[in-house]
Scaffold this motif. Structure first.
Motif, mmCIF file in Angstrom:
data_model
loop_
_atom_site.group_PDB
_atom_site.id
_atom_site.type_symbol
_atom_site.label_atom_id
_atom_site.label_comp_id
_atom_site.label_asym_id
_atom_site.label_seq_id
_atom_site.Cartn_x
_atom_site.Cartn_y
_atom_site.Cartn_z
ATOM 1 N N PRO A 74 -24.254 -39.964 -18.006
ATOM 2 C CA PRO A 74 -24.093 -39.664 -19.436
ATOM 3 C C PRO A 74 -22.639 -39.597 -19.895
ATOM 4 O O PRO A 74 -22.280 -40.159 -20.926
ATOM 5 C CB PRO A 74 -24.787 -38.302 -19.598
ATOM 6 N N THR A 75 -21.788 -38.875 -19.138
ATOM 7 C CA THR A 75 -20.419 -38.658 -19.607
ATOM 8 C C THR A 75 -19.579 -38.053 -18.497
ATOM 9 O O THR A 75 -20.107 -37.373 -17.609
ATOM 10 C CB THR A 75 -20.402 -37.696 -20.821
ATOM 11 N N ASN A 77 -17.139 -36.090 -19.497
ATOM 12 C CA ASN A 77 -16.642 -34.886 -20.151
ATOM 13 C C ASN A 77 -17.261 -33.620 -19.577
ATOM 14 O O ASN A 77 -16.735 -32.527 -19.752
ATOM 15 C CB ASN A 77 -16.904 -34.944 -21.660
ATOM 16 N N ASN A 78 -18.412 -33.772 -18.925
ATOM 17 C CA ASN A 78 -19.072 -32.648 -18.268
ATOM 18 C C ASN A 78 -18.534 -32.528 -16.847
ATOM 19 O O ASN A 78 -18.576 -33.501 -16.087
ATOM 20 C CB ASN A 78 -20.589 -32.891 -18.255
ATOM 21 N N ASN A 103 -20.579 -44.929 -18.941
ATOM 22 C CA ASN A 103 -20.993 -43.639 -19.484
ATOM 23 C C ASN A 103 -21.864 -43.888 -20.710
ATOM 24 O O ASN A 103 -21.385 -44.353 -21.745
ATOM 25 C CB ASN A 103 -19.780 -42.786 -19.842
ATOM 26 N N GLN A 105 -23.461 -41.887 -22.760
ATOM 27 C CA GLN A 105 -23.459 -40.936 -23.877
ATOM 28 C C GLN A 105 -24.888 -40.621 -24.347
ATOM 29 O O GLN A 105 -25.110 -40.326 -25.519
ATOM 30 C CB GLN A 105 -22.637 -41.489 -25.059
ATOM 31 N N ASN A 106 -25.849 -40.700 -23.417
ATOM 32 C CA ASN A 106 -27.261 -40.422 -23.716
ATOM 33 C C ASN A 106 -27.839 -41.352 -24.777
ATOM 34 O O ASN A 106 -28.795 -41.012 -25.461
ATOM 35 C CB ASN A 106 -27.442 -38.964 -24.148
#
Length: 332
Positions: A74-75, A77-78, A103, A105-106
């Motif tokens: 997904p990312t 950033n997590n 990524n 981003q869902n």
């Protein structure tokens, strides 16, 4: 006379300098068949002396491998996904593979686009941790795929932490510390993932103690600002809340910030436990109590499974569950 001082060295040049056949040099390059350490060293020394660079494209055609692995998550950033992807890239690089990352981003359209691009690059395999399900592109029967914490197809192995045990540990710890009004944050209810076991464990423990479970289902596609407003509802709608089990450390971090806004002192009158325990989170929020997933071990298990599948070895089980532990760092 023709100047050959800048001619690119060839396979036969290496063979001549090493005193072996071209076939032997090829076997060293492709790691095929038995060769003595002395012979391998002679060939490597000759390649180094000549500055020989093997024809990668020809080698890939010969071996029918691109040495490329795709990762779709997904990312970054997590902190959980960032550490997971970084560790898998490190392990794959050590084994001679290059990594292509996407990524999503869902976003299912973005995920589908990344998947098509990776298939175009003819990757040898995929490791997937994206949230979207039902994409027909994952039914590529000739492509080895491993999933992390996502249920995709019946024939795709899943690597996950012991989510049920994690949910049980978190909820029982909050109750042991005197909490009776415990709220849980979770992902979308309609998403079939092993992480739903955290919610099921929470509900089971609460009901076993005669308490009412309250779960907030949070869409993965909303912004951090929107998520903050959803989590704010916990304080507005449940002013008596004295314990929160967050389904990830990102939620827990926002909840800690909101607790200050609502003048709730943690852990004196509000206790919070997160989930993930990534290295970066532990560095930035060392006081956050959380359920720690064995992230590096999950990465290693996924890479091992993928490499086995790329080599035609199929594991007996498609479910690989790794143990978790509670880090009681101070917020519960």
């Amino acid at each position: 006379m023709k100047d050959t001082s800048h001619t690119r060295p060839k396979l036969e040049d290496v063979a001549r300098l090493a005193g072996v056949s071209k076939t032997t040099v090829s076997r060293v390059l492709n790691n095929r068949g038995y060769l003595s350490e002395k012979t391998i060293q002679k060939v490597n020394d000759a390649m180094a002396a000549l500055g020989y660079q093997p024809n990668i494209i020809a080698r890939q055609l010969f071996q029918q491998k691109t040495y490329l692995v795709g990762l779709i998550f997904p990312t970054v950033n997590n902190p959980f996904f960032a550490q997971l992807e970084a560790e898998m890239e490190r392990l794959l690089y050590k084994r001679g593979y290059k990594v292509l990352m996407g990524n999503s981003q869902n976003n299912p359209d973005k995920e589908k686009d990344y998947l098509k691009q990776l298939l175009t690059h003819q990757v040898d395999g995929l490791i997937v941790g994206a949230h979207n399900q039902g994409l027909k592109e994952y039914s590529h029967h000739n492509l080895p795929i491993v999933s992390i914490d996502r249920i995709m197809n019946d024939d795709i192995p899943v690597v996950s932490s012991d989510n049920f045990q994690g949910g049980k540990l978190a909820t029982e710890r909050l109750l042991k510390r005197g909490c009776r009004y415990v709220v849980h944050t979770n992902g979308p209810l309609n998403l079939n993932t092993p992480a739903q076991q955290r919610r099921l464990a929470y509900e089971s423990v609460m009901e076993a103690h005669g308490l009412k479970p309250i779960t907030y289902h949070i869409d993965f596609n909303i912004s951090q600002e929107e998520k903050r407003e959803v989590l704010r509802c916990i304080f507005e709608e449940h002013p008596l809340v004295d314990g929160i089990f967050a389904s990830n450390d990102t939620d827990a971090a926002i909840l800690l910030s909101l607790a200050r806004e609502y003048h709730r002192e943690v852990p004196r009158d509000l206790k919070i436990i997160g989930y993930d325990g990534a290295d970066m989170t532990q560095l930035l929020l060392p006081h956050l109590s959380t359920i720690q997933q064995p992230i590096n071990q999950m990465a290693k298990t996924a890479v091992n499974l993928l490499e086995n599948r790329m080599n035609g070895k199929v594991s007996q089980s498609n479910t690989h569950i790794l143990p978790v532990k509670l880090l009681d760092n101070g917020t519960c």
